[in-house]
Design a protein around this motif. Structure first.
Motif, PDB file in Angstrom:
ATOM      1  N   ASN A  54       0.816  -1.222   0.000  1.00 33.59           N
ATOM      2  CA  ASN A  54       0.000   0.000   0.000  1.00 33.59           C
ATOM      3  C   ASN A  54       0.851   1.273   0.000  1.00 33.59           C
ATOM      4  OD1 ASN A  54       0.972  -0.133   2.562  1.00 33.59           O
ATOM      5  ND2 ASN A  54      -1.000  -0.054   3.582  1.00 33.59           N
ATOM      6  N   ALA A  55       2.089   1.181  -0.478  1.00 27.21           N
ATOM      7  CA  ALA A  55       2.961   2.355  -0.528  1.00 27.21           C
ATOM      8  C   ALA A  55       4.131   2.095  -1.467  1.00 27.21           C
ATOM      9  CB  ALA A  55       3.498   2.679   0.871  1.00 27.21           C
ATOM     10  N   VAL A  56       4.707   3.182  -1.926  1.00 25.99           N
ATOM     11  CA  VAL A  56       6.010   3.120  -2.579  1.00 25.99           C
ATOM     12  C   VAL A  56       7.004   3.478  -1.484  1.00 25.99           C
ATOM     13  CG1 VAL A  56       7.535   4.190  -4.278  1.00 25.99           C
ATOM     14  CG2 VAL A  56       5.136   3.745  -4.863  1.00 25.99           C
ATOM     15  N   THR A  70       2.060   7.270  -0.257  1.00 30.74           N
ATOM     16  CA  THR A  70       0.839   6.482  -0.071  1.00 30.74           C
ATOM     17  C   THR A  70      -0.342   6.986  -0.883  1.00 30.74           C
ATOM     18  OG1 THR A  70       0.266   7.789   1.878  1.00 30.74           O
ATOM     19  CG2 THR A  70       1.497   5.730   2.246  1.00 30.74           C
ATOM     20  N   GLY A  71      -0.097   7.854  -1.852  1.00 34.61           N
ATOM     21  CA  GLY A  71      -1.168   8.304  -2.734  1.00 34.61           C
ATOM     22  C   GLY A  71      -1.102   9.792  -2.995  1.00 34.61           C
ATOM     23  N   HIS A  72      -1.745  10.184  -4.107  1.00 28.39           N
ATOM     24  CA  HIS A  72      -1.697  11.569  -4.570  1.00 28.39           C
ATOM     25  C   HIS A  72      -2.351  12.538  -3.593  1.00 28.39           C
ATOM     26  CE1 HIS A  72      -2.002  15.140  -6.911  1.00 28.39           C
ATOM     27  NE2 HIS A  72      -3.249  14.970  -7.255  1.00 28.39           N
ATOM     28  N   GLN A  73      -3.511  12.196  -3.079  1.00 21.03           N
ATOM     29  CA  GLN A  73      -4.190  13.066  -2.119  1.00 21.03           C
ATOM     30  C   GLN A  73      -4.233  12.365  -0.779  1.00 21.03           C
ATOM     31  OE1 GLN A  73      -7.883  13.491  -4.169  1.00 21.03           O
ATOM     32  NE2 GLN A  73      -7.204  15.315  -5.258  1.00 21.03           N
ATOM     33  N   SER A  74      -4.172  13.129   0.272  1.00 23.10           N
ATOM     34  CA  SER A  74      -4.195  12.572   1.618  1.00 23.10           C
ATOM     35  C   SER A  74      -5.427  11.693   1.793  1.00 23.10           C
ATOM     36  CB  SER A  74      -4.210  13.713   2.638  1.00 23.10           C
ATOM     37  OG  SER A  74      -4.241  13.181   3.928  1.00 23.10           O
ATOM     38  N   GLY A  75      -5.204  10.476   2.233  1.00 25.35           N
ATOM     39  CA  GLY A  75      -6.300   9.549   2.474  1.00 25.35           C
ATOM     40  C   GLY A  75      -6.791   8.805   1.250  1.00 25.35           C
ATOM     41  N   SER A  76      -6.215   9.103   0.072  1.00 23.62           N
ATOM     42  CA  SER A  76      -6.695   8.452  -1.148  1.00 23.62           C
ATOM     43  C   SER A  76      -6.260   6.999  -1.241  1.00 23.62           C
ATOM     44  CB  SER A  76      -6.229   9.215  -2.384  1.00 23.62           C
ATOM     45  OG  SER A  76      -4.819   9.187  -2.481  1.00 23.62           O
ATOM     46  N   GLY A  77      -5.155   6.662  -0.612  1.00 22.91           N
ATOM     47  CA  GLY A  77      -4.658   5.297  -0.650  1.00 22.91           C
ATOM     48  C   GLY A  77      -3.892   5.003  -1.932  1.00 22.91           C
ATOM     49  N   LEU A  78      -3.199   3.890  -1.920  1.00 22.08           N
ATOM     50  CA  LEU A  78      -2.390   3.469  -3.053  1.00 22.08           C
ATOM     51  C   LEU A  78      -2.266   1.954  -3.013  1.00 22.08           C
ATOM     52  CD1 LEU A  78      -0.467   4.801  -5.302  1.00 22.08           C
ATOM     53  CD2 LEU A  78       1.380   4.250  -3.738  1.00 22.08           C
ATOM     54  N   ARG A  79      -2.426   1.308  -4.160  1.00 18.21           N
ATOM     55  CA  ARG A  79      -2.138  -0.121  -4.304  1.00 18.21           C
ATOM     56  C   ARG A  79      -1.178  -0.260  -5.478  1.00 18.21           C
ATOM     57  NH1 ARG A  79      -6.659  -3.948  -4.747  1.00 18.21           N
ATOM     58  NH2 ARG A  79      -4.947  -5.417  -4.667  1.00 18.21           N
ATOM     59  N   PRO A  80       0.114  -0.014  -5.221  1.00 15.87           N
ATOM     60  CA  PRO A  80       1.086   0.007  -6.311  1.00 15.87           C
ATOM     61  C   PRO A  80       1.411  -1.376  -6.848  1.00 15.87           C
ATOM     62  CG  PRO A  80       2.181   0.356  -4.222  1.00 15.87           C
ATOM     63  CD  PRO A  80       0.708   0.279  -3.936  1.00 15.87           C
ATOM     64  N   ARG A  81       1.654  -1.419  -8.121  1.00 19.02           N
ATOM     65  CA  ARG A  81       2.143  -2.634  -8.771  1.00 19.02           C
ATOM     66  C   ARG A  81       3.422  -2.284  -9.521  1.00 19.02           C
ATOM     67  NH1 ARG A  81      -0.298  -4.343  -5.355  1.00 19.02           N
ATOM     68  NH2 ARG A  81      -1.850  -5.969  -5.335  1.00 19.02           N
ATOM     69  N   GLY A  82       3.402  -2.326 -10.846  1.00 21.45           N
ATOM     70  CA  GLY A  82       4.606  -2.079 -11.622  1.00 21.45           C
ATOM     71  C   GLY A  82       5.249  -0.755 -11.262  1.00 21.45           C
ATOM     72  N   ILE A  83       6.583  -0.755 -11.229  1.00 21.04           N
ATOM     73  CA  ILE A  83       7.315   0.449 -10.843  1.00 21.04           C
ATOM     74  C   ILE A  83       8.615   0.507 -11.633  1.00 21.04           C
ATOM     75  CG2 ILE A  83       8.579  -0.592  -8.912  1.00 21.04           C
ATOM     76  CD1 ILE A  83       7.857   2.037  -7.355  1.00 21.04           C
ATOM     77  N   CYS A  84       9.032   1.722 -11.993  1.00 19.26           N
ATOM     78  CA  CYS A  84      10.323   1.908 -12.644  1.00 19.26           C
ATOM     79  C   CYS A  84      10.744   3.355 -12.455  1.00 19.26           C
ATOM     80  CB  CYS A  84      10.267   1.537 -14.133  1.00 19.26           C
ATOM     81  SG  CYS A  84       9.251   2.614 -15.138  1.00 19.26           S
ATOM     82  N   THR A  85      11.944   3.672 -12.880  1.00 22.71           N
ATOM     83  CA  THR A  85      12.438   5.043 -12.837  1.00 22.71           C
ATOM     84  C   THR A  85      12.919   5.398 -14.237  1.00 22.71           C
ATOM     85  OG1 THR A  85      14.650   4.340 -12.172  1.00 22.71           O
ATOM     86  CG2 THR A  85      13.099   4.887 -10.414  1.00 22.71           C
ATOM     87  N   ASP A  86      12.979   6.704 -14.518  1.00 23.13           N
ATOM     88  CA  ASP A  86      13.400   7.132 -15.851  1.00 23.13           C
ATOM     89  C   ASP A  86      14.730   7.866 -15.797  1.00 23.13           C
ATOM     90  OD1 ASP A  86      12.864   9.797 -15.110  1.00 23.13           O
ATOM     91  OD2 ASP A  86      10.937   9.841 -16.127  1.00 23.13           O
ATOM     92  N   ALA A  87      15.143   8.402 -16.944  1.00 23.02           N
ATOM     93  CA  ALA A  87      16.440   9.069 -17.053  1.00 23.02           C
ATOM     94  C   ALA A  87      16.526  10.325 -16.191  1.00 23.02           C
ATOM     95  CB  ALA A  87      16.714   9.426 -18.510  1.00 23.02           C
ATOM     96  N   LEU A  88      15.375  10.901 -15.818  1.00 26.76           N
ATOM     97  CA  LEU A  88      15.350  12.109 -14.998  1.00 26.76           C
ATOM     98  C   LEU A  88      15.139  11.798 -13.521  1.00 26.76           C
ATOM     99  CD1 LEU A  88      13.210  14.339 -17.380  1.00 26.76           C
ATOM    100  CD2 LEU A  88      15.696  14.138 -17.235  1.00 26.76           C
ATOM    101  N   SER A  89      15.269  10.542 -13.143  1.00 24.88           N
ATOM    102  CA  SER A  89      15.087  10.051 -11.772  1.00 24.88           C
ATOM    103  C   SER A  89      13.649  10.169 -11.270  1.00 24.88           C
ATOM    104  CB  SER A  89      16.033  10.755 -10.782  1.00 24.88           C
ATOM    105  OG  SER A  89      17.364  10.463 -11.110  1.00 24.88           O
TER     106      SER A  89
END
Length: 188
Positions: A54-56, A70-89
């Motif tokens: 439930n977090a990155v 834990t999500g874009h807005q406070s209390g919105s929650g997050l269920r993360p799956r796929g993740i990566c980073t790009d050339a700009l970090s």
């Protein structure tokens, strides 16, 4: 009597020969950092970036906890799956609650939504960033499609900055920067 099932996770780093070099499990107070780690990547600055239940969760290379998103807005929650980073970090993560790909800066601040669920594509579930072409590959979680997105240019990558598009919409499924393909498969 009540049995409470608790889950803790950890990140373990090995060298190529298979020798254990590091275990990341707790923050500086001894509390567990992870519950159910799903996916992991390393950012350009050496941070370890984990898609947890439930977090990155982001730690420095040495294992010190930097932040949890834990999500874009406070209390919105997050269920993360796929993740990566790009050339700009930037940190890019698929979220099963909002059915979007969210872009964060390297310090965990929300920057934008890159993709939302659509009838054509379904919902984003897996990610991979191609460092040679600066394209983001997004796998659908429900219809066997992969979409390739262009949201930064080679020049952005060279100058370490991202310029938003003039229309203010970083990406949507209808922009010419998106190419979706159905990946056929056969049962064996």
């Amino acid at each position: 009597m009540l049995y409470k099932y608790t889950v803790t996770g950890r990140v373990v780093r090995y060298i190529q020969r298979g020798q254990l070099t590091q275990t990341i499990q707790n923050d500086n107070t001894g509390r567990g950092l992870y519950r159910l780690p799903n996916y992991i990547t390393e950012n350009n600055n050496g941070d370890v970036v984990v898609s947890d239940s439930n977090a990155v969760v982001v730690t420095e290379r040495g294992g010190r906890h930097r932040f949890s998103y834990t999500g874009h807005q406070s209390g919105s929650g997050l269920r993360p799956r796929g993740i990566c980073t790009d050339a700009l970090s930037h940190i890019l993560v698929c979220d099963l609650i909002t059915l979007t790909v969210q872009m964060l800066n390297k310090d965990g601040q929300f920057l934008s939504f890159l993709l939302r669920e659509s009838e054509e594509f379904g919902y984003p579930h897996s990610l991979s960033y191609d460092v040679n072409t600066h394209r983001l590959w997004v796998g659908s979680g429900d219809n066997n499609k992969v979409c390739v997105y262009r949201y930064i240019t080679r020049q952005d990558a060279l100058t370490d900055e991202h310029r938003p598009r003039p229309d203010g919409d970083d990406l949507s499924i209808s922009t010419p920067a998106v190419e979706c393909r159905h990946l056929g498969y056969r049962q064996i």
